[in-house]
Write a protein that holds these residues in place. Structure first.
Motif, PDB file in Angstrom:
ATOM      1  N   MET A 108       0.734  -1.212   0.015  1.00 58.57           N
ATOM      2  CA  MET A 108       0.093   0.110  -0.017  1.00 58.57           C
ATOM      3  C   MET A 108       0.895   1.282  -0.054  1.00 58.57           C
ATOM      4  SD  MET A 108      -2.960   1.025   2.892  1.00 58.57           S
ATOM      5  CE  MET A 108      -3.899  -0.277   2.435  1.00 58.57           C
ATOM      6  N   ASN A 109       0.480   2.085  -0.908  1.00 55.79           N
ATOM      7  CA  ASN A 109       1.518   3.425  -0.862  1.00 55.79           C
ATOM      8  C   ASN A 109       0.631   4.435  -0.532  1.00 55.79           C
ATOM      9  OD1 ASN A 109       3.740   2.297  -2.384  1.00 55.79           O
ATOM     10  ND2 ASN A 109       2.641   2.123  -4.137  1.00 55.79           N
ATOM     11  N   CYS A 110       1.188   5.802  -0.134  1.00 48.22           N
ATOM     12  CA  CYS A 110       0.445   6.914   0.437  1.00 48.22           C
ATOM     13  C   CYS A 110      -0.012   7.548  -0.873  1.00 48.22           C
ATOM     14  CB  CYS A 110       1.473   7.562   1.128  1.00 48.22           C
ATOM     15  SG  CYS A 110       0.588   8.849   2.065  1.00 48.22           S
ATOM     16  N   GLU A 127      -6.524   3.742   9.943  1.00 46.03           N
ATOM     17  CA  GLU A 127      -6.943   3.216  11.210  1.00 46.03           C
ATOM     18  C   GLU A 127      -6.948   1.760  11.577  1.00 46.03           C
ATOM     19  OE1 GLU A 127     -10.918   3.582  14.065  1.00 46.03           O
ATOM     20  OE2 GLU A 127     -10.804   4.845  12.291  1.00 46.03           O
ATOM     21  N   ARG A 128      -7.232   1.124  10.320  1.00 42.81           N
ATOM     22  CA  ARG A 128      -6.962  -0.581  10.284  1.00 42.81           C
ATOM     23  C   ARG A 128      -5.814  -0.863  10.719  1.00 42.81           C
ATOM     24  NH1 ARG A 128      -5.002  -3.517   6.906  1.00 42.81           N
ATOM     25  NH2 ARG A 128      -5.143  -2.142   5.284  1.00 42.81           N
ATOM     26  N   ILE A 129      -4.868   0.011   9.932  1.00 43.89           N
ATOM     27  CA  ILE A 129      -3.033  -0.443   9.966  1.00 43.89           C
ATOM     28  C   ILE A 129      -2.762  -0.133  11.253  1.00 43.89           C
ATOM     29  CG2 ILE A 129      -1.012  -0.102   9.000  1.00 43.89           C
ATOM     30  CD1 ILE A 129      -2.509   0.606   6.328  1.00 43.89           C
ATOM     31  N   VAL A 130      -3.011   0.838  11.801  1.00 45.55           N
ATOM     32  CA  VAL A 130      -2.781   1.148  13.061  1.00 45.55           C
ATOM     33  C   VAL A 130      -3.204   0.448  14.416  1.00 45.55           C
ATOM     34  CG1 VAL A 130      -3.018   3.197  14.997  1.00 45.55           C
ATOM     35  CG2 VAL A 130      -2.384   3.790  12.864  1.00 45.55           C
ATOM     36  N   GLU A 148       3.850  -6.858  10.410  1.00 40.04           N
ATOM     37  CA  GLU A 148       3.388  -6.424   8.970  1.00 40.04           C
ATOM     38  C   GLU A 148       2.863  -5.120   8.983  1.00 40.04           C
ATOM     39  OE1 GLU A 148       2.935  -9.581  10.321  1.00 40.04           O
ATOM     40  OE2 GLU A 148       4.630 -10.669   9.309  1.00 40.04           O
ATOM     41  N   ALA A 149       1.911  -5.034   9.803  1.00 43.51           N
ATOM     42  CA  ALA A 149       1.115  -3.815   9.838  1.00 43.51           C
ATOM     43  C   ALA A 149       1.842  -2.555  10.024  1.00 43.51           C
ATOM     44  CB  ALA A 149      -0.150  -3.752  10.793  1.00 43.51           C
TER      45      ALA A 149
END
Length: 71
Positions: free
Chosen positions: A1-3, A13-16, A25-26
């Motif tokens: 996933m790129n910014c 939010e999901r990644i955090v 990995e998150a």
């Protein structure tokens, strides 16, 4: 996933939350999302790429160690 425009607040939010749950990995995803921008800002402020890289690395380490405190 790129910014980019495809990365929205829900994705972040999901990644955090996954990072806070201890999923390494998150956190790596967060680094990928923000590392380039962090380097750009750090180089602009510090004026030296090596110093900027060290500052960014230290910043990510600090985030990693304190991710559970992030709201």
């Amino acid at each position: 996933m790129n910014c980019n425009s495809k990365t929205n607040a829900v994705d972040i939010e999901r990644i955090v939350k996954s990072s806070q749950a201890g999923i390494r990995e998150a956190f790596d995803e967060l680094v990928v999302l923000y590392q380039r921008r962090a380097m750009q800002v750090a180089v602009r402020i510090l004026g030296d790429a090596d110093e900027a890289a060290e500052a960014v690395q230290n910043g990510f380490v600090k985030v990693y160690l304190n991710i559970d405190k992030l709201k």
